[in-house]
Design a protein around this motif. Structure first.
Motif, PDB file in Angstrom:
ATOM      1  N   LEU A 105      64.555 114.873  37.026  1.00 52.56           N
ATOM      2  CA  LEU A 105      63.176 114.703  36.586  1.00 52.56           C
ATOM      3  C   LEU A 105      62.966 115.596  35.370  1.00 52.56           C
ATOM      4  O   LEU A 105      62.976 116.825  35.488  1.00 52.56           O
ATOM      5  CB  LEU A 105      62.213 115.080  37.710  1.00 52.56           C
ATOM      6  CG  LEU A 105      62.322 114.192  38.958  1.00 52.56           C
ATOM      7  CD1 LEU A 105      61.796 114.919  40.196  1.00 52.56           C
ATOM      8  CD2 LEU A 105      61.560 112.894  38.733  1.00 52.56           C
ATOM      9  N   VAL A 106      62.807 114.979  34.209  1.00 50.20           N
ATOM     10  CA  VAL A 106      62.756 115.730  32.961  1.00 50.20           C
ATOM     11  C   VAL A 106      61.382 115.563  32.318  1.00 50.20           C
ATOM     12  O   VAL A 106      60.939 114.444  32.047  1.00 50.20           O
ATOM     13  CB  VAL A 106      63.849 115.258  31.983  1.00 50.20           C
ATOM     14  CG1 VAL A 106      63.811 116.091  30.706  1.00 50.20           C
ATOM     15  CG2 VAL A 106      65.227 115.343  32.635  1.00 50.20           C
ATOM     16  N   HIS A 110      58.761 119.563  26.929  1.00 50.75           N
ATOM     17  CA  HIS A 110      59.683 120.640  26.555  1.00 50.75           C
ATOM     18  C   HIS A 110      60.992 120.588  27.339  1.00 50.75           C
ATOM     19  O   HIS A 110      61.733 121.577  27.367  1.00 50.75           O
ATOM     20  CB  HIS A 110      59.021 122.010  26.765  1.00 50.75           C
ATOM     21  CG  HIS A 110      57.828 122.225  25.902  1.00 50.75           C
ATOM     22  ND1 HIS A 110      56.530 122.055  26.366  1.00 50.75           N
ATOM     23  CD2 HIS A 110      57.705 122.575  24.589  1.00 50.75           C
ATOM     24  CE1 HIS A 110      55.677 122.311  25.389  1.00 50.75           C
ATOM     25  NE2 HIS A 110      56.354 122.629  24.296  1.00 50.75           N
ATOM     26  N   SER A 111      61.243 119.458  27.979  1.00 54.29           N
ATOM     27  CA  SER A 111      62.517 119.211  28.663  1.00 54.29           C
ATOM     28  C   SER A 111      62.770 120.120  29.855  1.00 54.29           C
ATOM     29  O   SER A 111      63.932 120.317  30.239  1.00 54.29           O
ATOM     30  CB  SER A 111      63.689 119.311  27.673  1.00 54.29           C
ATOM     31  OG  SER A 111      63.577 118.337  26.666  1.00 54.29           O
ATOM     32  N   TRP A 112      61.737 120.675  30.454  1.00 56.91           N
ATOM     33  CA  TRP A 112      61.967 121.329  31.741  1.00 56.91           C
ATOM     34  C   TRP A 112      62.513 120.267  32.687  1.00 56.91           C
ATOM     35  O   TRP A 112      61.978 119.149  32.760  1.00 56.91           O
ATOM     36  CB  TRP A 112      60.668 121.923  32.281  1.00 56.91           C
ATOM     37  CG  TRP A 112      60.323 123.262  31.671  1.00 56.91           C
ATOM     38  CD1 TRP A 112      60.548 123.674  30.400  1.00 56.91           C
ATOM     39  CD2 TRP A 112      59.685 124.345  32.348  1.00 56.91           C
ATOM     40  NE1 TRP A 112      60.096 124.940  30.219  1.00 56.91           N
ATOM     41  CE2 TRP A 112      59.563 125.396  31.392  1.00 56.91           C
ATOM     42  CE3 TRP A 112      59.219 124.546  33.636  1.00 56.91           C
ATOM     43  CZ2 TRP A 112      58.975 126.624  31.712  1.00 56.91           C
ATOM     44  CZ3 TRP A 112      58.627 125.762  33.964  1.00 56.91           C
ATOM     45  CH2 TRP A 112      58.514 126.786  33.013  1.00 56.91           C
ATOM     46  N   THR A 113      63.539 120.628  33.427  1.00 51.46           N
ATOM     47  CA  THR A 113      64.280 119.653  34.218  1.00 51.46           C
ATOM     48  C   THR A 113      64.281 120.057  35.691  1.00 51.46           C
ATOM     49  O   THR A 113      64.610 121.207  36.022  1.00 51.46           O
ATOM     50  CB  THR A 113      65.731 119.538  33.708  1.00 51.46           C
ATOM     51  OG1 THR A 113      65.706 119.156  32.329  1.00 51.46           O
ATOM     52  CG2 THR A 113      66.501 118.500  34.512  1.00 51.46           C
ATOM     53  N   TYR A 114      63.944 119.093  36.535  1.00 51.08           N
ATOM     54  CA  TYR A 114      63.844 119.333  37.976  1.00 51.08           C
ATOM     55  C   TYR A 114      64.796 118.399  38.712  1.00 51.08           C
ATOM     56  O   TYR A 114      65.049 117.270  38.285  1.00 51.08           O
ATOM     57  CB  TYR A 114      62.416 119.068  38.471  1.00 51.08           C
ATOM     58  CG  TYR A 114      61.348 119.851  37.749  1.00 51.08           C
ATOM     59  CD1 TYR A 114      60.851 121.033  38.275  1.00 51.08           C
ATOM     60  CD2 TYR A 114      60.830 119.397  36.536  1.00 51.08           C
ATOM     61  CE1 TYR A 114      59.856 121.756  37.611  1.00 51.08           C
ATOM     62  CE2 TYR A 114      59.837 120.109  35.862  1.00 51.08           C
ATOM     63  CZ  TYR A 114      59.358 121.291  36.408  1.00 51.08           C
ATOM     64  OH  TYR A 114      58.385 122.003  35.757  1.00 51.08           O
ATOM     65  N   LEU A 121      65.642 123.126  37.578  1.00 55.41           N
ATOM     66  CA  LEU A 121      67.058 123.294  37.268  1.00 55.41           C
ATOM     67  C   LEU A 121      67.297 123.908  35.900  1.00 55.41           C
ATOM     68  O   LEU A 121      68.284 124.629  35.695  1.00 55.41           O
ATOM     69  CB  LEU A 121      67.776 121.936  37.336  1.00 55.41           C
ATOM     70  CG  LEU A 121      67.698 121.172  38.656  1.00 55.41           C
ATOM     71  CD1 LEU A 121      68.422 119.837  38.519  1.00 55.41           C
ATOM     72  CD2 LEU A 121      68.279 121.999  39.792  1.00 55.41           C
ATOM     73  N   ALA A 122      66.429 123.617  34.942  1.00 50.41           N
ATOM     74  CA  ALA A 122      66.643 124.096  33.583  1.00 50.41           C
ATOM     75  C   ALA A 122      65.317 124.265  32.863  1.00 50.41           C
ATOM     76  O   ALA A 122      64.446 123.395  32.931  1.00 50.41           O
ATOM     77  CB  ALA A 122      67.531 123.119  32.809  1.00 50.41           C
TER      78      ALA A 122
END
Length: 419
Positions: A105-106, A110-114, A121-122
């Motif tokens: 899930l991005v 700002h491309s926070w990734t779950y 995750l990132a």
């Protein structure tokens, strides 16, 4: 609360007269609508979809419940999870489409990734002291009841969902919705308060004069009647229907299909009602000719004449399960005078359109009925705006379940707001 020129909500709740419709502000007031969204839709279990909406890992579905945007996603272990659709960085939505398939899930911003479990995750450029474990997506309570998906936005949802689930699972299991597919779905905006949509559903007093398609496979006596108004012939028909109902229940239950009436519409926080009813004519399905709409039957059903199971839940759903297909309905309020009615038609997952069923035949009865009901709800909304409107009495023979819906609503609002 209402503004200073209006009757306070608590006063309106206290003076509600059982057996009568609600006062006009319950259908027109933006302030009461806001209270409804907080108390009813913010603290109770809501039907929102079906397992086949998100059949595979990574499949996701979004929806709005008032101001809350949420999404459901199937994780890598096949479990359904639900989250608020709000990135923990700057609040942008994570999932933008009604239905989609994702890897992780991005957030587009700002491309926070779950992960599909909601864990962060990132998140680049956040510094050494940033603790990703504190910034996972906010979860929403979700349950699958034999393929029917329910969510609750409250921190502590009503515990009696599990009571309902235990009682309902044997009724629903034979239809095996988890191994069905959504053949068609349709949204319509009804021009009325959500309570008017639900009240209209909870009675068939209006059916004979307004639903020519729906009444073809239905027995009139299955929805209430006034015994004192029947002539000798009609009384005989009512007695015959009662015998048919009892005989059908015995037969179906002997085959492993629970059928008898179970009703808790106004004595549980998670109110519900169910019963399997015989169908008229050839008696197979909710179609114009009463014959099955799909050649492949659902689940472990091997006889198309196993009647129609209905299942209602407070505050926002009703469903019909036939041998060959199911139709599920959810109501999501949009504002004080508009509601979204979402209808899904399900068939066996291996059924082939054009071979085993056609969309026109599958959807014909309820598509027409929904449009007719939407018009009727609009009429009632128009009436509620009139200064001449005042609560009217419900029929004790045909509108008793509308009264129970209103009892449930008043009781739940009162319990939350206090007297």
């Amino acid at each position: 609360m209402l503004d200073s020129t209006a009757t306070p909500l608590k006063t309106l709740l206290r003076r509600r007269k059982p057996g009568y419709s609600l006062e006009a502000p319950f259908y027109t007031s933006p302030e009461i609508f806001a209270a409804d969204m907080d108390v009813i839709f913010g603290h109770h279990w809501l039907f929102v979809g079906v397992d086949p909406d998100i059949p595979e890992p990574g499949d996701a579905m979004t929806l709005n419940i008032g101001k809350a945007s949420i999404f459901l996603v199937r994780d890598d272990d096949g479990e359904v999870r639900a989250f608020h659709n709000v990135c923990r960085h700057r609040g942008a939505p994570i999932v933008h489409d009604y239905k989609t398939t994702v890897g992780n899930l991005v957030c587009r911003y700002h491309s926070w990734t779950y992960g599909l479990d909601g864990k962060l995750l990132a998140a680049s450029h956040m510094g050494e002291d940033f603790d990703a474990s504190c910034h996972g997506l906010k979860p929403v309570h979700v349950r699958s009841l034999e393929g029917l998906l329910f969510v609750c936005l409250a921190d502590e949802p009503p515990e009696d969902f599990e009571v309902m689930a235990a009682k309902m699972a044997p009724y629903l299991a034979p239809h095996d919705l988890k191994n069905a597919k959504v053949a068609f779905e349709k949204d319509i905006i009804e021009p009325g308060n959500w309570k008017l949509t639900m009240e209209n559903n909870r009675e068939c007093y209006h059916c004979a004069g307004n639903h020519p398609e729906l009444t073809v496979p239905l027995f009139a006596y299955g929805f209430g009647f006034a015994p004192e108004e029947l002539d000798e012939h009609e009384r005989k028909e009512a007695e015959d229907y009662d015998k048919l109902l009892k005989a059908s229940h015995r037969e179906w239950e002997s085959c492993g299909f629970p059928s008898t009436l179970m009703e808790h519409l106004d004595d549980m926080a998670t109110g519900f009602r169910t019963e399997r009813l015989p169908l008229a004519g050839d008696g197979e399905s909710h179609t114009n000719d009463t014959k099955a709409a799909c050649k492949k039957l659902l689940g472990r059903i091997n006889d198309p004449k196993h009647g129609a199971l209905h299942f209602w839940t407070q505050p926002n759903s009703w469903h019909h399960f036939m041998s060959d297909h199911a139709v599920v309905f959810s109501v999501l309020p949009l504002d004080a005078e508009r509601s979204l009615l979402r209808t899904k038609w399900l068939v066996h997952k291996d059924a082939v359109e054009g071979v085993d069923y056609t969309i026109e035949n599958l959807t014909g009865v309820w598509d027409a009925t929904n449009d007719q009901d939407s018009e009727l709800v609009g009429y009632c909304q128009d009436g509620a705006r009139s200064p001449a409107y005042e609560p009217g009495p419900y029929s004790p023979h045909t509108e008793m379940l509308v009264d129970k819906f209103c009892n449930w609503y008043v009781n739940r609002m009162t319990a939350h707001l206090g007297r």
